[in-house]
Design an enzyme around this catalytic site. Structure first.
Site, PDB file in Angstrom:
ATOM      1  N   GLY A 133       1.460   3.222  -5.103  1.00 49.49           N
ATOM      2  CA  GLY A 133       2.842   3.002  -4.683  1.00 49.49           C
ATOM      3  C   GLY A 133       3.690   2.483  -5.833  1.00 49.49           C
ATOM      4  N   ASP A 185      -1.216  11.074  -1.042  1.00 50.25           N
ATOM      5  CA  ASP A 185      -0.994  10.173   0.090  1.00 50.25           C
ATOM      6  C   ASP A 185      -2.278   9.383   0.294  1.00 50.25           C
ATOM      7  OD1 ASP A 185      -0.531   8.862   2.448  1.00 50.25           O
ATOM      8  OD2 ASP A 185      -0.093  10.654   3.638  1.00 50.25           O
ATOM      9  N   ASN A 191      -1.045  -1.790  -4.391  1.00 57.92           N
ATOM     10  CA  ASN A 191       0.296  -2.201  -3.967  1.00 57.92           C
ATOM     11  C   ASN A 191       0.797  -1.437  -2.752  1.00 57.92           C
ATOM     12  OD1 ASN A 191       3.203  -3.258  -4.454  1.00 57.92           O
ATOM     13  ND2 ASN A 191       3.417  -1.024  -4.564  1.00 57.92           N
ATOM     14  N   SER A 200       0.276  -9.884   2.082  1.00 61.75           N
ATOM     15  CA  SER A 200       1.569 -10.363   2.544  1.00 61.75           C
ATOM     16  C   SER A 200       1.387 -11.728   3.192  1.00 61.75           C
ATOM     17  CB  SER A 200       2.167  -9.389   3.575  1.00 61.75           C
ATOM     18  OG  SER A 200       3.285  -9.968   4.242  1.00 61.75           O
ATOM     19  N   TYR A 209       1.207  -4.399  11.217  1.00 62.51           N
ATOM     20  CA  TYR A 209       1.250  -4.593   9.766  1.00 62.51           C
ATOM     21  C   TYR A 209       0.636  -5.932   9.392  1.00 62.51           C
ATOM     22  CZ  TYR A 209       3.462  -5.801   5.271  1.00 62.51           C
ATOM     23  OH  TYR A 209       3.709  -6.220   3.983  1.00 62.51           O
TER      24      TYR A 209
END
Length: 264
Positions: A22, A61, A88, A142, A156
Site C-alpha cells: 500500500g 491486490d 502498511n 492501529s 476493522y
C-alpha cells in the site's frame, strides 16, 4: 514529505531491499519515500499504479491469495529476497450503524484486507530471511486494536487487534533466528484522503475545515496533542524501528497517536 524534521541518515538503508505494501499514497507513500531517502531499494505494491511508480512497483491486490503469491514470486525472482517488510496495507469501507450492519461478507473483507496480507507475505518471504539470519518486519496496526470504535469500524478494529497479536507471537518465534518483528499502531493520520473526508464533513455541516477537523478529533475522544499525526511522522518512527539503531527492539508495539489513548 516534510524533511525539515527528519534526522540525517542518508545511507542508513543502503543495500537494503524494502517492501512497502500500500505504498502509493498516504502513510504508505511517506514510508516508502523515507526509505528511499535512506538509500534503500524500495519495492511498493498496491492495487493500482500511480504516475510516480517505476519498475520497483508490483501491481497486486494483496487482500487475495493470488495477489500475495504474485508479490512473493516477484520479490524472490527479481530481487532475490527482501531485508525489510512494512505491512502498511489495510483499511475499512464498512457502513455505519453498529454491529447489526456488519455482515459475514464485511467481516471477511476486513480480515482479508487487514490480517491476511501480512500472514501470507510473511509465510512466503520469511524463510529466505531466516536462511540469511537477518531481517525486519513491521506490521502497521492501529490504536483501534485497543480503543475500538463500534459504529463503522468494528470489524476493522478486531482485525487490527488480531494483527497486533499475530505480530507479537511471530516475534517470539523468529527473533531467535535473527528476525525482528515490531508493531506500529498509529492514531488518526491526516492524509490526503482524511483531508478530503474532513472537507466533506465541513460541507455537510455547513461549517469550515477547522471546525470539522476538531469535530472528528472529538469523535475519537480527543487528541491531547491538538492535531492528528502527519504521514511523515509515522514514516520516521517506522524508519527508526527498521534501522540498526533499534537493533534490540522486537516484539513490541509502538503507539503514535498524539496521546489519544487515555490509559497507560
Amino acid at each position: 514529505m516534510n524533511t525539515s524534521t527528519i534526522s540525517s541518515h542518508a545511507n542508513e538503508f543502503a543495500g537494503k531491499r524494502v517492501l512497502v505494501t500500500g505504498g502509493t499514497k498516504g502513510a504508505g507513500k511517506a514510508i516508502a519515500d523515507r526509505f528511499r531517502l535512506g538509500g534503500a531499494t524500495v519495492i511498493i505494491t498496491a492495487r493500482s499504479p500511480t504516475q510516480e511508480t517505476d519498475n520497483h512497483f508490483i501491481q497486486a491486490d494483496v487482500s487475495t491469495a493470488e495477489g500475495t503469491t504474485k508479490v512473493i514470486n516477484e520479490i524472490l525472482s527479481r530481487f532475490h529476497g527482501i531485508d525489510i517488510i512494512i505491512h502498511n496495507v489495510g483499511g475499512s469501507s464498512a457502513p455505519s450503524g453498529g454491529f447489526i450492519t456488519v455482515t459475514d461478507e464485511i467481516w471477511q473483507q476486513n480480515i482479508n484486507e487487514n490480517l491476511f496480507p501480512a500472514v501470507r507475505l510473511d509465510r512466503g518471504l520469511l524463510p529466505s530471511m531466516i536462511e540469511r539470519g537477518s531481517g525486519v518486519i513491521i506490521h502497521i496496526s492501529s490504536i483501534q486494536g485497543r480503543l475500538p470504535l463500534y459504529d463503522s469500524t468494528l470489524a476493522y478494529a478486531a482485525a487490527k487487534a488480531a494483527l497486533t497479536n499475530y505480530s507479537k507471537a511471530l516475534s517470539n518465534e523468529v527473533s531467535p533466528k535473527g528476525i525482528r518483528a515490531v508493531t506500529v499502531s498509529p492514531g488518526f493520520i491526516e492524509t490526503d484522503a482524511a483531508t478530503r473526508m474532513i472537507q466533506r464533513m465541513a460541507d455537510k455541516d455547513k461549517s469550515d475545515y477547522t471546525v470539522a477537523r476538531q469535530k472528528l478529533m472529538d469523535m475519537l475522544g480527543g487528541i491531547p496533542l491538538g492535531r492528528p499525526n502527519r504521514p511523515d511522522e509515522v514514516a520516521e518512527l517506522v524508519a527508526f524501528l527498521a534501522s540498526d539503531r533499534a537493533s534490540a527492539i522486537t516484539g513490541s508495539e509502538f503507539v503514535i497517536d498524539g496521546g489519544t489513548i487515555p490509559t497507560v
